[in-house]
Motif scaffolding. Sequence first.
Motif, PDB file in Angstrom:
ATOM      1  N   LYS A  90      -9.220  -0.775  -0.213  1.00  0.00           N
ATOM      2  CA  LYS A  90     -10.087  -0.261  -1.275  1.00  0.00           C
ATOM      3  C   LYS A  90     -10.645  -1.404  -2.117  1.00  0.00           C
ATOM      4  CE  LYS A  90      -8.343   4.438  -2.023  1.00  0.00           C
ATOM      5  NZ  LYS A  90      -7.687   5.350  -2.990  1.00  0.00           N
ATOM      6  N   SER A  91      -9.798  -2.379  -2.384  1.00  0.00           N
ATOM      7  CA  SER A  91     -10.242  -3.526  -3.179  1.00  0.00           C
ATOM      8  C   SER A  91     -11.265  -4.365  -2.425  1.00  0.00           C
ATOM      9  CB  SER A  91      -9.043  -4.395  -3.561  1.00  0.00           C
ATOM     10  OG  SER A  91      -8.147  -3.665  -4.367  1.00  0.00           O
ATOM     11  N   ASN A 135       0.757   2.145   1.744  1.00  0.00           N
ATOM     12  CA  ASN A 135       0.072   2.197   0.453  1.00  0.00           C
ATOM     13  C   ASN A 135      -0.492   0.837   0.075  1.00  0.00           C
ATOM     14  OD1 ASN A 135       0.570   4.918   0.072  1.00  0.00           O
ATOM     15  ND2 ASN A 135       2.526   4.576  -0.997  1.00  0.00           N
ATOM     16  N   ALA A 195      -3.780  -6.381  -5.187  1.00  0.00           N
ATOM     17  CA  ALA A 195      -3.393  -5.617  -4.001  1.00  0.00           C
ATOM     18  C   ALA A 195      -2.588  -6.487  -3.041  1.00  0.00           C
ATOM     19  CB  ALA A 195      -4.638  -5.068  -3.305  1.00  0.00           C
ATOM     20  N   ARG A 208      -4.430   0.075  -0.762  1.00  0.00           N
ATOM     21  CA  ARG A 208      -4.920  -0.566  -1.989  1.00  0.00           C
ATOM     22  C   ARG A 208      -5.771  -1.786  -1.675  1.00  0.00           C
ATOM     23  NH1 ARG A 208       0.358   0.658  -3.814  1.00  0.00           N
ATOM     24  NH2 ARG A 208       1.043  -1.482  -3.331  1.00  0.00           N
TER      25      ARG A 208
END
Length: 490
Positions: free
Chosen positions: A470-471, A463, A483, A467
């Motif tokens: 995605k950032s 996870n 993140a 994150r």
Amino acid sequence: MASEVEKKAVFDIDSAKEVVQELRASFVAGKTKDYEWRRTQLKAMLKLMDENEPQIVAALRDDLSKPELESSIYEIAMLKNSCKLALKKMKHWMMPEKAKTSLATFPSSAEIVSEPLGVVLVISAWNYPFLLSLDPVIGAIAAGNAIVLKPSEISPATASLLAKLVANYMDSSCIKVVEGAVPETTALLEQKWDKIMYTGNGRIARIVMAAAAKHLTPVVLELGGKCPVIVDSGINLQVATRRIIAGKWGCNNGQACISPDYIITTKDYAVELVDSFKCELELFYGKNPLESKDLSRVVNSNHFARLLKLLDEDKVSSKIVYGGERDKSNLKIAPTVLLDVPQDSLIMNEEIFGPLLPIITIDKVEDSFDLITSGTKPLAAYMFTNNKKLKEKFVEKVSAGGLVINDTTVHLAEPTLPFGGVGDSGMGAYHGKFSFDTFSHKKAVLYRSFAGDAPLRYPPYTNGKLRLLKSLLGGSILGIIRALMGWSKA
């Protein structure tokens, strides 16, 4: 024996295949990619024009009775300028273009490399047979391609001269001219090309596209359409009239893809506009324009008959307010102005491509926009006005290959502007650097080192990695920090 020679002289599918194979071998060997080769060929083209201008003018006179000024300025001089621009700018055009990179590929650098497409086919038109043949070839040479030029058989004198001159001045292992008509064009279209450029009409364009689709070959189509001219009141009418005449009858007697096809003006202004045309046309071409040496003839008897069909339709012939004279033996039709031609007439539903100019009247100038947009998109649209708001509405509402305000056709001479159509008037563009780009592939290149190899792109996927990725892709610095903090705790 003669029949055997004739059989061997036929240009068929096998002949076309041999031509393409020879050119592809030269391309694969890297011959056309070399900067010096490109430069040498463009200089050879300039020499071709410098040493043969009288023969070129004579061929254009044979094909179209084209006045020497039109041949010298609109065909030869424009080509020379195109050649000189390519010679001046080509090295810069060939340089890779730096591109920015993001955090997603950090650390990295990137560039866009222009590479030649390969072996290209140029099918040109008859109305400007010298310009429209060699101008695309200039772009194809500058981009580093091998080329087949197929000039139009409707202008046979120019086609024959082109075949002779290109063979004498240019590298025949990389640049070839194929003369002929439908059978030769069909044989060429059966081959696999890396790009096809066609200049002409929509009917043939559909055949070209269908043939290209078999090989997934990209195409550039330079077509035409009904190019409108909006004339507002409160302008310098004499200048406007002269510029419309120059774009209509001064451009190959209306036989041009960007020639004004019809005029839209208000009912109140129409009579004044017609009177101005009568005055200026007589001043330019005399009381008997059929005898004028400053007007090209209609290209052949088929086009002459086609134009007379438009002009002599019952609902149209009574609308002639100036001109209408014709000379079948010399294939000449006088400059002809018509007023209030019915919208359902042939002349208003087919591209005219000749010396006939209908005027349509409306209640107010703003109505012209809906009239234009109700039809297919033209290659060019023109407007004469001093009204700033009308200019803005014209640019906003009218979709065309190109727009000109307060003149006609002159955008063709600007190499900084792309020349091309939209919708039914074509696809793709050329002139100047746009020609180079048309015959180039823009290759994306990303450079990375072995440093900075982040484990977050590899399994196991957590996870925290999700994150952070995605950032990174979202480009949020704050998100990346959060993140990273979350990932370090995971």
